[in-house]
Design an enzyme around this catalytic site. Structure first.
Site, PDB file in Angstrom:
ATOM      1  N   ASN A 252     -13.765  92.212 -12.236  1.00  0.00           N
ATOM      2  CA  ASN A 252     -14.522  92.447 -13.474  1.00  0.00           C
ATOM      3  C   ASN A 252     -14.733  91.100 -14.199  1.00  0.00           C
ATOM      4  OD1 ASN A 252     -11.821  92.040 -14.232  1.00  0.00           O
ATOM      5  ND2 ASN A 252     -12.246  93.031 -16.175  1.00  0.00           N
ATOM      6  N   CYS A 254     -13.550  89.382 -16.788  1.00  0.00           N
ATOM      7  CA  CYS A 254     -12.465  88.434 -17.165  1.00  0.00           C
ATOM      8  C   CYS A 254     -11.415  88.274 -16.084  1.00  0.00           C
ATOM      9  CB  CYS A 254     -11.865  88.890 -18.482  1.00  0.00           C
ATOM     10  SG  CYS A 254     -13.121  88.991 -19.785  1.00  0.00           S
ATOM     11  N   GLU A 256      -9.208  90.257 -14.572  1.00  0.00           N
ATOM     12  CA  GLU A 256      -7.916  90.944 -14.478  1.00  0.00           C
ATOM     13  C   GLU A 256      -7.944  92.155 -13.551  1.00  0.00           C
ATOM     14  OE1 GLU A 256      -9.791  90.827 -17.092  1.00  0.00           O
ATOM     15  OE2 GLU A 256      -9.824  92.676 -18.268  1.00  0.00           O
TER      16      GLU A 256
HETATM   17  O1  CDP Z   1     -10.113  93.859 -26.539  1.00  0.00           O
HETATM   18  P1  CDP Z   1     -11.149  94.622 -25.774  1.00  0.00           P
HETATM   19  O2  CDP Z   1     -10.716  95.998 -25.355  1.00  0.00           O
HETATM   20  O3  CDP Z   1     -12.449  94.663 -26.501  1.00  0.00           O
HETATM   21  O4  CDP Z   1     -11.490  93.848 -24.411  1.00  0.00           O
HETATM   22  P2  CDP Z   1     -10.776  92.664 -23.617  1.00  0.00           P
HETATM   23  O5  CDP Z   1      -9.369  93.050 -23.294  1.00  0.00           O
HETATM   24  O6  CDP Z   1     -10.992  91.374 -24.318  1.00  0.00           O
HETATM   25  O7  CDP Z   1     -11.594  92.649 -22.276  1.00  0.00           O
HETATM   26  C1  CDP Z   1     -11.348  93.619 -21.266  1.00  0.00           C
HETATM   27  C2  CDP Z   1     -12.524  93.722 -20.376  1.00  0.00           C
HETATM   28  O8  CDP Z   1     -13.608  94.279 -21.093  1.00  0.00           O
HETATM   29  C3  CDP Z   1     -13.084  92.413 -19.856  1.00  0.00           C
HETATM   30  O9  CDP Z   1     -12.390  91.923 -18.777  1.00  0.00           O
HETATM   31  C4  CDP Z   1     -14.471  92.829 -19.485  1.00  0.00           C
HETATM   32  O10 CDP Z   1     -14.469  93.530 -18.266  1.00  0.00           O
HETATM   33  C5  CDP Z   1     -14.813  93.767 -20.619  1.00  0.00           C
HETATM   34  N1  CDP Z   1     -15.507  93.058 -21.708  1.00  0.00           N
HETATM   35  C6  CDP Z   1     -16.877  93.053 -21.700  1.00  0.00           C
HETATM   36  O11 CDP Z   1     -17.475  93.639 -20.806  1.00  0.00           O
HETATM   37  N2  CDP Z   1     -17.579  92.410 -22.688  1.00  0.00           N
HETATM   38  C7  CDP Z   1     -16.951  91.745 -23.657  1.00  0.00           C
HETATM   39  N3  CDP Z   1     -17.665  91.123 -24.589  1.00  0.00           N
HETATM   40  C8  CDP Z   1     -15.542  91.716 -23.674  1.00  0.00           C
HETATM   41  C9  CDP Z   1     -14.844  92.389 -22.676  1.00  0.00           C
END
Ligand code: CDP
Length: 559
Positions: A252, A254, A256
């Site tokens: 994905n 980021c 992980e």
């Molecule tokens: O904190 P939050 O639940 O918003 O997300 P995060 O832990 O920062 O990011 C988790 C995943 O959400 C990332 O690895 C992406 O796959 C997705 N993500 C995204 O699609 N677009 C963003 N602007 C941020 C995160």
């Protein structure tokens, strides 16, 4: 964290029509996922107390018409115009629903290859990535933020050099993180210094591409602006929980979640700082929350509205979830354990093992109640029934950690004093609460008059705000300076060591930045990638301070 910051996050991201408060959101999400009143209360309490939060799409969409609850997706990109443009369409649908997408573009034939139907020549994967990038520009993710993509190319694709250099110019492919998927064979050549070895001969240009050209390209790119990231194919596949379904070559955005084509994954993070009790972690309470979180995330799969049938099918087969931690550095600070010392790592290792083992146990219990995941047969779980093929991960928690008011994921705090703007645009200095309390305590213990205590406290705050560190304030106790290290103070080797500690007890992977000082050399970056590979990491992201233009602001504005 001030209420105004939380309010503005809520308003910008999560509040739905008719909702006013965080309580309203927790209520909507708990009602949507719970199977009975007991679960509803448990889910509500876990979120409301900020002990556990699911990923943003669940907070945004649970109990709404959109109903898409996962953050992570990977899409298959084939080598034909329909296959490429289907992926583009699906990516747009996923972004629209709040998710992020990862693509491996390696199936696309290299630049210069013949195109039979038109008698023309192919333009190669990088030119198609530009189309995906442009499409992302016009689709706001979940209607609320810009879409995130991961673009991957295998190191054995003939266009690998073009790919590595694709982001050398700042601003190119700005909606992509890019990563090179390297394999052990390639890393072994690097390790043994066989830089002159021809790795691939480009089939259409006849260019002989050496190990050294690729390696130096990767390292130079990282040195310049932090990209490409590096993914370790063999390690990812040694740990693939369902090898019978095929190899994994995509993650994905980021990094992980390494996932099979069309899989998606919902993430959720436990705020470890909420489990510090006196001088220890309350392990019983943590275990109860892990069990709750596994049920919560498993319920998300059943309630999810998937953007396309292929994703529903692939996700339904493995039922992967991504439970992780946030607030880890905060917890270490509360316990007085330095992030970059053996004691800090020991605590993290113990906690993550506990989380992982408890999650596995709970998934086993769930399998007894509701059955094993459909692709269980042939998976690595053997005779031990499991509801989910994989359970744990470490997400960046970029937004949810702000909401929870804790340090993000497993990252060290970036700065203990930073500037924020309030809603009317006025800037003010925010202090990390644990830092501020401990600073006042140690200065208070110096036996000075109250005016002088205030002056000293203020001087430290100003210094941290200006320079980002307390390391060089000689009159502060050594233990204080040792504890309150920032992401930039910590040696890159200790960043890698911490990532490795978590990776040992995480099924999926870890979102983490290995920070390096501005003066870091290309050789050191190379050493870091080698160390990561040898330590069993599945991927890594390095950032050299100051290598992107916006960094001066970042130091003052980011936590
Ligand atoms: O904190 P939050 O639940 O918003 O997300 P995060 O832990 O920062 O990011 C988790 C995943 O959400 C990332 O690895 C992406 O796959 C997705 N993500 C995204 O699609 N677009 C963003 N602007 C941020 C995160």
């Amino acid at each position: 964290m001030t209420d105004s910051v939380v309010d503005s996050i809520l308003a910008a991201r999560y509040l739905r029509k008719g909702e006013k408060t965080f309580e309203d959101i927790c209520h909507r999400v708990a009602v949507a996922l719970a199977r009975n009143e007991g679960e509803r209360q448990e889910y509500y309490e876990a979120m409301h107390s900020l002990r556990f939060l699911p990923n943003s799409p669940t907070l945004m969409n649970a109990g709404t018409e959109i109903g898409q609850l996962s953050a992570c997706f990977t899409l298959y990109v084939g080598d034909s115009i329909p296959e490429i443009f289907h992926a583009l369409e699906w990516g747009a649908l996923i972004h629209k629903s709040g998710g992020g997408t990862g693509y491996n573009f390696s199936k696309i034939r290299p630049e210069g290859a013949p195109v039979q139907s038109t008698d023309g020549v192919a333009s190669g994967p990088i030119s198609f990535m530009k189309v995906f990038n442009a499409a992302t520009d016009v689709i706001k993710q979940g209607g609320r933020r810009r879409g995130a993509n991961m673009g991957i190319l295998n190191v054995w694709h003939p266009d690998v050099l073009r790919f590595i250099h694709a982001k050398n110019v700042e601003g190119e492919l700005s909606n992509f993180n890019i990563s090179v998927m390297v394999n052990d064979r390639f890393m072994e050549f690097v390790e043994s210094g066989q830089m002159g070895k021809v790795w691939i001969t480009h089939p259409y240009t006849d260019e002989e591409i050496t190990v050294g050209a690729i390696w130096n390209g990767i390292i130079d790119g990282i040195w310049r602006n932090g990209e490409p990231g590096v993914l370790f194919y063999d390690e990812i596949n040694r740990k693939n929980p369902t090898p019978q379904l095929g190899d994994i070559d995509t993650t994905n955005p980021c990094g992980e979640q390494p996932l099979l084509p069309f899989e998606s994954c919902v993430l959720g993070s436990i705020n470890l700082s909420k489990f510090v009790s006196g001088s220890a972690i309350d392990e019983e309470s943590l275990k109860r929350t892990v069990r709750m979180a596994v049920r919560f995330l498993d319920a998300v799969i059943d309630n999810n509205v998937f953007p396309i049938p292929q994703i529903e099918e692939a996700t339904g087969k493995t039922r992967k979830v991504g439970l992780g931690l946030m607030g880890v550095h905060d917890a270490l600070l509360m316990l007085g354990l330095p992030y970059d010392a053996e004691e800090g790592r020991r605590l993290c290792e113990r906690v993550m093992a506990l989380v992982n083992d408890t999650a596995v146990e709970e998934s086993h219990v769930l399998a007894g109640e509701r059955g094993v995941f459909p692709a269980f047969e042939g998976s690595v779980w053997g005779e031990y029934g499991m509801r989910n093929a994989a359970l744990t991960t470490i997400a960046p928690t970029g937004t949810i950690s702000l909401l929870a008011g804790c340090s993000s994921g497993v990252e060290p705090v970036f700065s203990y004093a930073y500037t924020r703007k309030n809603t009317v645009g006025k800037t003010f200095v925010m202090l990390h609460p644990i830092f501020e309390a401990e600073l006042r305590r140690v200065v208070g213990a110096l036996g000075l008059g109250s005016d002088e205590v205030e002056e000293r406290v203020q001087a430290v705050i100003d210094h941290v705000h200006e320079t980002g560190t307390v390391r060089d304030i000689g009159w502060l106790p050594v233990s204080f300076r040792r504890l309150f290290q920032t992401a930039l103070d910590i040696d890159w080797r200790d960043h890698v060591r911490m990532q490795a500690v978590f990776q040992r007890h995480v099924h999926a992977s870890i979102s983490k930045t290995i920070n390096m000082p501005n003066a870091a050399t290309r050789e050191e970056i190379g050493e870091a990638v080698l160390m990561a590979w040898r330590s069993g990491l599945k991927g890594m992201t390095i950032y050299r301070t100051g290598s992107r233009e916006d960094v001066v602001l970042a130091l003052k504005e980011k936590k």
